[in-house]
Structure formats: C-alpha cells, structure tokens
Design a protein around this motif. Structure first.
Motif, PDB file in Angstrom:
ATOM      1  N   GLU A  45       0.804  -1.216   0.000  1.00 51.61           N
ATOM      2  CA  GLU A  45       0.000   0.000   0.000  1.00 51.61           C
ATOM      3  C   GLU A  45       0.842   1.272   0.000  1.00 51.61           C
ATOM      4  OE1 GLU A  45      -2.937  -0.117   3.053  1.00 51.61           O
ATOM      5  OE2 GLU A  45      -3.482  -2.187   2.607  1.00 51.61           O
ATOM      6  N   VAL A  46       1.978   1.244   0.700  1.00 50.76           N
ATOM      7  CA  VAL A  46       2.800   2.447   0.829  1.00 50.76           C
ATOM      8  C   VAL A  46       4.254   2.088   0.548  1.00 50.76           C
ATOM      9  CG1 VAL A  46       3.614   4.237   2.404  1.00 50.76           C
ATOM     10  CG2 VAL A  46       1.265   3.404   2.574  1.00 50.76           C
ATOM     11  N   VAL A  47       4.916   2.923  -0.240  1.00 51.26           N
ATOM     12  CA  VAL A  47       6.336   2.747  -0.516  1.00 51.26           C
ATOM     13  C   VAL A  47       7.027   4.071  -0.224  1.00 51.26           C
ATOM     14  CG1 VAL A  47       8.065   2.251  -2.276  1.00 51.26           C
ATOM     15  CG2 VAL A  47       5.888   1.049  -2.308  1.00 51.26           C
ATOM     16  N   GLU A  48       8.097   4.039   0.571  1.00 51.28           N
ATOM     17  CA  GLU A  48       8.844   5.250   0.876  1.00 51.28           C
ATOM     18  C   GLU A  48      10.135   5.255   0.071  1.00 51.28           C
ATOM     19  OE1 GLU A  48       9.346   6.115   4.998  1.00 51.28           O
ATOM     20  OE2 GLU A  48       7.357   5.326   5.486  1.00 51.28           O
ATOM     21  N   THR A  49      10.385   6.328  -0.650  1.00 51.64           N
ATOM     22  CA  THR A  49      11.565   6.394  -1.511  1.00 51.64           C
ATOM     23  C   THR A  49      12.508   7.531  -1.158  1.00 51.64           C
ATOM     24  OG1 THR A  49      10.369   7.761  -3.115  1.00 51.64           O
ATOM     25  CG2 THR A  49      10.323   5.364  -3.450  1.00 51.64           C
ATOM     26  N   ASP A  50      12.360   8.159   0.002  1.00 47.68           N
ATOM     27  CA  ASP A  50      13.200   9.299   0.349  1.00 47.68           C
ATOM     28  C   ASP A  50      14.679   8.938   0.399  1.00 47.68           C
ATOM     29  OD1 ASP A  50      12.659   7.741   2.555  1.00 47.68           O
ATOM     30  OD2 ASP A  50      12.864   9.405   3.969  1.00 47.68           O
ATOM     31  N   GLU A  51      15.032   7.789   0.954  1.00 47.78           N
ATOM     32  CA  GLU A  51      16.437   7.403   1.025  1.00 47.78           C
ATOM     33  C   GLU A  51      16.995   7.083  -0.353  1.00 47.78           C
ATOM     34  OE1 GLU A  51      16.673   4.303   3.880  1.00 47.78           O
ATOM     35  OE2 GLU A  51      16.052   5.592   5.529  1.00 47.78           O
ATOM     36  N   LEU A  52      16.207   6.468  -1.197  1.00 48.48           N
ATOM     37  CA  LEU A  52      16.642   6.176  -2.561  1.00 48.48           C
ATOM     38  C   LEU A  52      16.902   7.476  -3.308  1.00 48.48           C
ATOM     39  CD1 LEU A  52      17.153   4.082  -4.763  1.00 48.48           C
ATOM     40  CD2 LEU A  52      14.736   4.173  -5.311  1.00 48.48           C
ATOM     41  N   HIS A  53      16.029   8.446  -3.146  1.00 51.57           N
ATOM     42  CA  HIS A  53      16.195   9.737  -3.797  1.00 51.57           C
ATOM     43  C   HIS A  53      17.475  10.409  -3.336  1.00 51.57           C
ATOM     44  CE1 HIS A  53      15.646  14.092  -4.292  1.00 51.57           C
ATOM     45  NE2 HIS A  53      15.069  13.747  -5.429  1.00 51.57           N
ATOM     46  N   THR A  54      17.754  10.371  -2.044  1.00 49.39           N
ATOM     47  CA  THR A  54      18.971  10.963  -1.508  1.00 49.39           C
ATOM     48  C   THR A  54      20.199  10.251  -2.055  1.00 49.39           C
ATOM     49  OG1 THR A  54      17.815  11.525   0.520  1.00 49.39           O
ATOM     50  CG2 THR A  54      20.201  11.515   0.618  1.00 49.39           C
ATOM     51  N   TYR A  55      20.156   8.922  -2.128  1.00 47.15           N
ATOM     52  CA  TYR A  55      21.300   8.155  -2.637  1.00 47.15           C
ATOM     53  C   TYR A  55      21.575   8.510  -4.089  1.00 47.15           C
ATOM     54  CZ  TYR A  55      23.957   4.288  -4.562  1.00 47.15           C
ATOM     55  OH  TYR A  55      24.885   3.546  -5.225  1.00 47.15           O
ATOM     56  N   ILE A  56      20.542   8.529  -4.918  1.00 46.29           N
ATOM     57  CA  ILE A  56      20.719   8.812  -6.336  1.00 46.29           C
ATOM     58  C   ILE A  56      21.171  10.260  -6.532  1.00 46.29           C
ATOM     59  CG2 ILE A  56      19.504   9.052  -8.538  1.00 46.29           C
ATOM     60  CD1 ILE A  56      17.834   6.607  -7.666  1.00 46.29           C
TER      61      ILE A  56
END
Length: 64
Positions: A45-56
């Motif tokens: 239902e929910v996916v958090e991508t804040d860390e992925l965004h910071t890494y990229i």
C-alpha cells in the motif's frame, strides 16, 4: 544470537565469545532455519523512496 540481532557482525561476535567465526555462522544459520516464515501482505500500500532519492542525488557517477 542476540548480539547478531543487535548489529554485531560474525567476527565481532567471535571476538566477544572467543569462538570460531564458523561456529557463529552455523549457530545463526540454524536459528534462521528454525524461525517461522515471515508473513507478507499480498499487496503493497505504501512505498517510501526518500532514502533512494537521496542516494541517487548524491551518486558520484552518472553512468553505470
């Protein structure tokens, strides 16, 4: 096993317990095989991508 769950690696545990790293590996592997399978929901239902965004965003290379 508790030390492993608290974040210590195999070799750190061997230094604390003064046993072979192979013994520690076998203990953890055996406990993992005894554990009940993890139940996962059929849908996500929910996916958090804040860390992925910071890494990229801070990646040093742009290709590969």
């Amino acid at each position: 096993m508790n030390r492993y769950l608290e974040g210590l690696g195999f070799r750190a545990i061997t230094r604390v317990l003064k046993v072979s790293h192979v013994s520690v590996y076998r203990w953890i592997k055996a406990r993992g095989q005894q554990a009940a399978p993890v139940e996962r929901p059929s849908t996500i239902e929910v996916v958090e991508t804040d860390e992925l965004h910071t890494y990229i965003g801070h990646k040093k290379t742009i290709v590969g």
